[in-house]
Design an enzyme around this catalytic site. Structure first.
Site, short mmCIF file in Angstrom:
data_model
loop_
_atom_site.label_atom_id
_atom_site.label_comp_id
_atom_site.label_asym_id
_atom_site.label_seq_id
_atom_site.Cartn_x
_atom_site.Cartn_y
_atom_site.Cartn_z
N HIS A 175 0.19 -1.56 14.92
CA HIS A 175 0.34 -2.36 13.71
C HIS A 175 1.54 -3.30 13.69
O HIS A 175 1.61 -4.18 12.85
CB HIS A 175 0.41 -1.42 12.49
CG HIS A 175 0.18 -2.10 11.19
ND1 HIS A 175 1.19 -2.33 10.28
CD2 HIS A 175 -0.93 -2.63 10.63
CE1 HIS A 175 0.71 -2.94 9.21
NE2 HIS A 175 -0.58 -3.14 9.41
N TYR A 230 0.13 4.91 12.04
CA TYR A 230 0.32 3.49 12.32
C TYR A 230 1.64 3.30 13.05
O TYR A 230 2.66 3.86 12.64
CB TYR A 230 0.38 2.66 11.03
CG TYR A 230 -0.93 2.42 10.33
CD1 TYR A 230 -1.98 3.33 10.40
CD2 TYR A 230 -1.12 1.27 9.56
CE1 TYR A 230 -3.16 3.09 9.73
CE2 TYR A 230 -2.31 1.04 8.89
CZ TYR A 230 -3.33 1.95 8.97
OH TYR A 230 -4.51 1.73 8.32
N ARG A 268 0.86 -1.19 0.00
CA ARG A 268 0.00 0.00 0.00
C ARG A 268 0.89 1.24 0.00
O ARG A 268 1.85 1.30 0.75
CB ARG A 268 -0.93 0.03 1.22
CG ARG A 268 -1.87 -1.15 1.34
CD ARG A 268 -2.90 -0.93 2.44
NE ARG A 268 -3.56 -2.16 2.84
CZ ARG A 268 -4.59 -2.71 2.21
NH1 ARG A 268 -5.07 -2.10 1.13
NH2 ARG A 268 -5.14 -3.83 2.65
N ARG A 296 -4.04 -6.48 18.74
CA ARG A 296 -4.92 -5.33 18.52
C ARG A 296 -6.33 -5.75 18.11
O ARG A 296 -7.32 -5.24 18.60
CB ARG A 296 -4.35 -4.42 17.42
CG ARG A 296 -5.18 -3.14 17.24
CD ARG A 296 -4.84 -2.42 15.95
NE ARG A 296 -5.53 -3.01 14.82
CZ ARG A 296 -4.98 -3.25 13.64
NH1 ARG A 296 -3.72 -2.99 13.44
NH2 ARG A 296 -5.67 -3.79 12.65
N HIS A 345 2.91 -9.90 0.86
CA HIS A 345 2.60 -8.96 1.94
C HIS A 345 3.86 -8.53 2.68
O HIS A 345 3.80 -7.75 3.62
CB HIS A 345 1.61 -9.63 2.90
CG HIS A 345 1.02 -8.72 3.92
ND1 HIS A 345 1.32 -8.81 5.27
CD2 HIS A 345 0.14 -7.70 3.81
CE1 HIS A 345 0.66 -7.89 5.93
NE2 HIS A 345 -0.07 -7.20 5.08
N ARG A 370 -6.23 -5.41 -0.99
CA ARG A 370 -7.66 -5.13 -0.98
C ARG A 370 -7.96 -3.65 -0.79
O ARG A 370 -7.44 -3.01 0.11
CB ARG A 370 -8.35 -5.94 0.12
CG ARG A 370 -9.86 -6.08 -0.13
CD ARG A 370 -10.55 -6.81 0.98
NE ARG A 370 -10.08 -8.14 1.22
CZ ARG A 370 -10.52 -9.23 0.59
NH1 ARG A 370 -11.42 -9.12 -0.36
NH2 ARG A 370 -10.05 -10.42 0.91
#
Length: 706
Positions: free
Chosen positions: A600, A476, A383, A572, A443, A413
């Site tokens: 995160h 984050y 991202r 989390r 990822h 996504r």
């Protein structure tokens, strides 16, 4: 293995309880008032995504005629849909109550959110002009009665459902009854701020929500109709967001993803939300025309939908009603001038955003782009920010003749369209692109460069727990390790080789890489702790991650607990493990921290008989991360950084302000004890500030805990 009815918590139910912790933030009076509204927006946005993805998945199981028990932690899919809807309705009801309370508190601060019935004559002139100039040209209005086919409503767009009761003489059939009705839809425009700020009156601020401005001007919109009454109630539909990628070999991967994203627009509905005050005949007309089925979640809501827009509620200059912005700190020991690569060659450095500046990643890439001795740059992208300095640096490097390879994940996504745009931009500039691995999402958050030096090619790189995104880097929390350790970087290069030669499975001695080794590597580490505790040696496990859903990993932690290994977990979001159950998990404690920043990072600490093994990773312990993605975990060898990571875990674990306990009740109760109050996110900033003060003359500016 002990089998009990409550061995696991269903992941969907656990996720809803995570979102309830977000909702708690909107009700917490310790949180600044405007930030509480923004948490309401986050709660709403999270719920939208939940229905698009998780609810849609369970619904597909039901429609396939399956129970789903094997993948749903023992839950029956049809019963689970009903349970989800019940929980969501209760949460929505509570969120409306919280919203009303916040509005009252805003009024005490001279901020008034007015509706169409509260507009004064002075405000009317401004609003009608604003409507005619800004809103009316963008309105999409559809008259429904005469359409042969009901229009395809956009996913998560908000619509005003209009009902007009017409006069008999205004309809084409003279003998038509007085109750002739006409229905219409108005789509709330996305290109206009949802919150219209009116001219300030003294020290009083006024805001009208765009929906109510449209309601105020309905006579202007439907002036050609002769009606005796008109009403407007909001509706919203949420659609299945699963990508259905076709197998047409003539299409490029970019074309396939683009087509799949377009198909989302016409995918099946999974949730229908409506204003609970809507007239029954209007509701029946809409649900009948849209073909809403029993497996769709039909949820009565409030007057306003798409409350995710509250994430952008205007500040109105009221800084005292928002979190105080922290100034990201420099990394201790990194010189502001000179070569960053040269400093990394001497030792490893850890960046922990947002406490540290995100700019070290950009500095690394920009130096690599300009350095004549740097020959290659390889990076994974999941991202990116809207205006990405990372992409700009990579293009700059390509223009300077570097061999730049970017593994870009087009299936990230809800970022597919943005990543397609960046992929096309990078391709045009001569950057080599790799579009993932068949059957696996990539990822991992890794970067590797090769630099020509006296002794040959030397490698430098960084490995992160989070995305290379300047925007999310401000909110984050994530770790990034900068290193020149050849043992690590040699294996990092093997990961990039795997992207291009996917049939070749490499062996790693240092990195923990999915999909082939993550599960086995962590099970081996847990087994060592089990063996150590049996031998009377120091044994514990400390974990920080976003989600824990892998039943295999949950079972392994249960096994370690029964052996006597003390386990502390900070999770989390979703946690399918139930801590504190005698005979199963009595040695496991688990908390969740939801606060100003989004937690995160993934951090794993194993006692290892007094010589802790510490690892950061891009992977949560979810089946998808362990078995269906390429993820990279990295051991920490630098003693100073190892201590720093352990310190950050302990600070988070000591939180007794924003930490909630996991338990079988799933009641999100706060951690309460008699120890001094610790709000970990503020304490972590102080921790890094103190580290800097030890080596510099920074002014003593303590972070506010407001």
């Amino acid at each position: 293995m002990i089998k009990t009815k409550n061995q696991y918590i269903n992941r969907e139910i656990s996720w809803l309880h995570f979102n309830d912790r977000v909702l708690q933030e909107s009700a917490d009076k310790r949180v600044p008032l405007i930030e509480r509204l923004r948490f309401l927006g986050i709660f709403s946005n999270n719920l939208d995504e939940f229905f698009k993805v998780r609810y849609a998945t369970v619904k597909r199981i039901v429609e396939a005629g399956k129970s789903g028990k094997s993948v749903l932690g023992g839950e029956v899919a049809k019963d689970l849909l009903e349970e989800i809807t019940k929980i969501v309705i209760a949460q929505q009801t509570r969120s409306l109550e919280i919203h009303r309370d916040i509005e009252k508190e805003l009024e005490a601060e001279n901020i008034f959110i007015i509706n169409e019935e509260e507009v004064t004559e002075e405000q009317s002139v401004f609003l009608k002009t604003y409507f005619l100039e800004k809103v009316s040209p963008q309105l999409m209005t559809i008259i429904l009665n005469d359409l042969n086919e009901f229009p395809m409503l956009k996913d998560s767009a908000a619509y005003l459902a209009i009902k007009m009761v017409l006069r008999s003489e205004s309809v084409s059939v003279p003998e038509a009854p007085m109750t002739e009705k006409s229905y219409a839809l108005i789509e709330i425009p996305k290109g206009i701020d949802r919150f219209v700020v009116l001219p300030q009156e003294g020290n009083r601020h006024y805001i009208i929500i765009l929906d109510d401005l449209i309601r105020y001007c309905l006579d202007s919109v439907f002036s050609m109709f002769d009606y005796t009454s008109i009403s407007a109630h909001m509706i919203k539909i949420t659609r299945d967001a699963e990508l259905d990628i076709d197998n047409d070999l003539s299409k490029s991967f970019i074309e396939k993803i683009s087509s799949s994203v377009d198909n989302r627009k016409i995918s099946d509905p999974v949730r229908f939300v409506y204003d609970k005050n809507i007239e029954e005949d209007t509701l029946e007309f809409l649900t009948g025309k849209m073909g809403i089925t029993d497996t769709d979640s039909v949820i009565p809501g409030g007057r306003y939908h798409n409350r995710r827009d509250y994430m952008s509620f205007p500040s109105l200059g009221k800084v005292e009603l928002m979190y105080e912005k922290i100034k990201p700190l420099p990394i201790k020991g990194v010189e502001a001038e000179g070569s960053f690569l040269g400093q990394i060659a001497e030792k490893d450095y850890l960046q922990y955003t947002p406490y540290h500046k995100f700019s070290y990643i950009i500095r690394f890439l920009r130096e690599a782009a300009l350095d004549p001795k740097v020959k290659t740059i390889k990076i994974t992208v999941y991202r990116l920010a809207d205006d990405s300095q990372v992409v700009a640096s990579l293009i700059n490097a390509a223009k300077n003749g570097k061999q730049v390879t970017v593994q870009i994940e087009l299936r990230a996504r809800f970022d597919e369209t943005a990543n397609i745009g960046y992929a096309e931009q990078l391709q045009e500039e001569g950057v080599k692109l790799i579009f993932g691995v068949p059957g696996l999402k990539v990822h991992s958050k890794i970067c590797l460069i090769e630099r020509e030096e006296n002794e040959g090619l030397n490698r430098y790189g960084f490995i992160s727990t989070g995305n290379f995104n300047e925007a999310t880097g401000r909110i984050y929390t994530d770790y990034t390790l900068f290193t020149a350790n050849e043992k690590i970087l040699k294996e990092l290069n093997m990961v990039f080789d795997f992207f291009e030669t996917t049939y070749k499975i490499n062996k790693y001695k240092h990195l923990i890489v999915s999909p082939h080794y993550t599960k086995s590597a962590f099970i081996k580490l847990i087994d060592q702790e089990i063996e150590n505790v049996k031998l009377g040696k120091e044994a514990y496990i400390k974990i920080k991650m976003n989600s824990l859903t892998s039943y295999k990993m949950v079972d392994k932690l249960y096994e370690a607990s029964r052996a006597g290994v003390k386990i502390k977990m900070i999770v989390r979001g979703i946690c399918c493990l139930i801590p504190g159950v005698k005979g199963m998990s009595e040695n496991i404690e688990a908390i969740s921290i939801v606060d100003k920043f989004l937690e995160h990072p993934r951090l794993f600490i194993f006692a290892n008989d007094g010589n802790p093994k510490v690892c950061i990773s891009s992977a949560d312990w979810m089946t998808r991360n362990i078995e269906n993605r390429v993820e990279v975990g990295c051991p920490i060898y630098d003693p100073e950084i190892k201590k720093e990571l352990i310190d950050t875990f302990e600070i988070s674990w000591s939180d007794n302000v924003k930490a909630r306990k996991f338990n079988a009740l799933q009641d999100n109760c706060y951690v309460h004890n008699k120890k001094p109050k610790v709000r970990s996110q503020f304490a972590l900033y102080e921790y890094y500030l103190d580290k800097l003060k030890a080596v510099s003359k920074l002014p003593d500016t303590k972070a506010s805990s407001r």
